[in-house]
Design a protein around this motif. Structure first.
Motif, PDB file in Angstrom:
ATOM      1  N   UNK A 249       0.850  -1.192   0.000  1.00  0.00           N
ATOM      2  CA  UNK A 249       0.000   0.000   0.000  1.00  0.00           C
ATOM      3  C   UNK A 249       0.886   1.242   0.000  1.00  0.00           C
ATOM      4  N   UNK A 250       0.426   2.336  -0.625  1.00  0.00           N
ATOM      5  CA  UNK A 250       1.231   3.558  -0.613  1.00  0.00           C
ATOM      6  C   UNK A 250       1.373   4.119   0.799  1.00  0.00           C
TER       7      UNK A 250
ATOM      8  N   UNK B   2      -5.913   4.790  10.019  1.00  0.00           N
ATOM      9  CA  UNK B   2      -7.308   4.546   9.655  1.00  0.00           C
ATOM     10  C   UNK B   2      -7.446   3.614   8.458  1.00  0.00           C
ATOM     11  N   UNK B   3      -6.443   3.574   7.595  1.00  0.00           N
ATOM     12  CA  UNK B   3      -6.525   2.761   6.378  1.00  0.00           C
ATOM     13  C   UNK B   3      -5.556   1.587   6.403  1.00  0.00           C
ATOM     14  N   UNK B   4      -5.105   1.195   7.580  1.00  0.00           N
ATOM     15  CA  UNK B   4      -4.170   0.083   7.701  1.00  0.00           C
ATOM     16  C   UNK B   4      -2.727   0.562   7.672  1.00  0.00           C
TER      17      UNK B   4
ATOM     18  N   UNK C  82       1.778   4.233   8.307  1.00  0.00           N
ATOM     19  CA  UNK C  82       0.362   4.117   7.946  1.00  0.00           C
ATOM     20  C   UNK C  82       0.203   4.097   6.432  1.00  0.00           C
ATOM     21  N   UNK C  83      -0.856   3.444   5.974  1.00  0.00           N
ATOM     22  CA  UNK C  83      -1.163   3.396   4.545  1.00  0.00           C
ATOM     23  C   UNK C  83      -1.979   4.616   4.159  1.00  0.00           C
ATOM     24  N   UNK C  84      -1.821   5.018   2.921  1.00  0.00           N
ATOM     25  CA  UNK C  84      -2.561   6.160   2.382  1.00  0.00           C
ATOM     26  C   UNK C  84      -4.007   5.750   2.141  1.00  0.00           C
ATOM     27  N   UNK C  85      -4.918   6.679   2.362  1.00  0.00           N
ATOM     28  CA  UNK C  85      -6.341   6.405   2.171  1.00  0.00           C
ATOM     29  C   UNK C  85      -6.702   6.282   0.708  1.00  0.00           C
ATOM     30  N   UNK C  86      -7.867   5.732   0.455  1.00  0.00           N
ATOM     31  CA  UNK C  86      -8.333   5.595  -0.920  1.00  0.00           C
ATOM     32  C   UNK C  86      -8.786   6.956  -1.434  1.00  0.00           C
ATOM     33  N   UNK C  87      -8.677   7.136  -2.725  1.00  0.00           N
ATOM     34  CA  UNK C  87      -9.062   8.413  -3.333  1.00  0.00           C
ATOM     35  C   UNK C  87     -10.456   8.355  -3.937  1.00  0.00           C
TER      36      UNK C  87
END
Length: 112
Positions: free
Chosen positions: A26-27, A55-57, A89-94
């Motif tokens: 994940x980014x 929040x996004x893993x 942390x992983x970047x959230x979805x867009x």
């Protein structure tokens, strides 16, 4: 005397090194966070890491002995072993979809 010295060097080398790495692909979002915990009784119980602020893993997790960990291990005859945990942390979805509710971490998992 040589045998005693050889045995001493051998015993000091027993703890070795420990490192575990997880890469999810994940980014990344932000800088690495770090926490220190302990593993007790030769690794029979270990520290649990709860990255509730992610929040996004997580994007990556590294768990390893700090440089001074072998000294503590030898000094406590293996009953206490410090562990260092670093995670990103992983970047959230867009996408425009609402993100699912994150799972609440149970109180039984102690933070580091």
């Amino acid at each position: 005397m040589l045998r005693v010295m050889a045995c001493g060097v051998f015993l000091l080398g027993l703890p070795g090194c420990f490192r575990m790495s997880v890469r999810t692909g994940a980014p990344r979002d932000g800088l690495p966070e770090a926490r220190t915990g302990v593993s007790l009784v030769y690794g029979l119980s270990t520290a649990n890491v709860s990255a509730s602020e992610c929040r996004h893993g997580v994007s990556r997790v590294d768990v390893y002995w700090p440089w001074w960990g072998a000294l503590v291990y030898v000094g406590t005859v293996g009953f206490v072993t410090p562990l260092r945990t670093e995670y990103v942390c992983a970047e959230g979805t867009t996408s425009t979809q609402a993100a699912p509710e994150r799972e609440q971490v149970p109180d039984s998992i102690a933070p580091l």
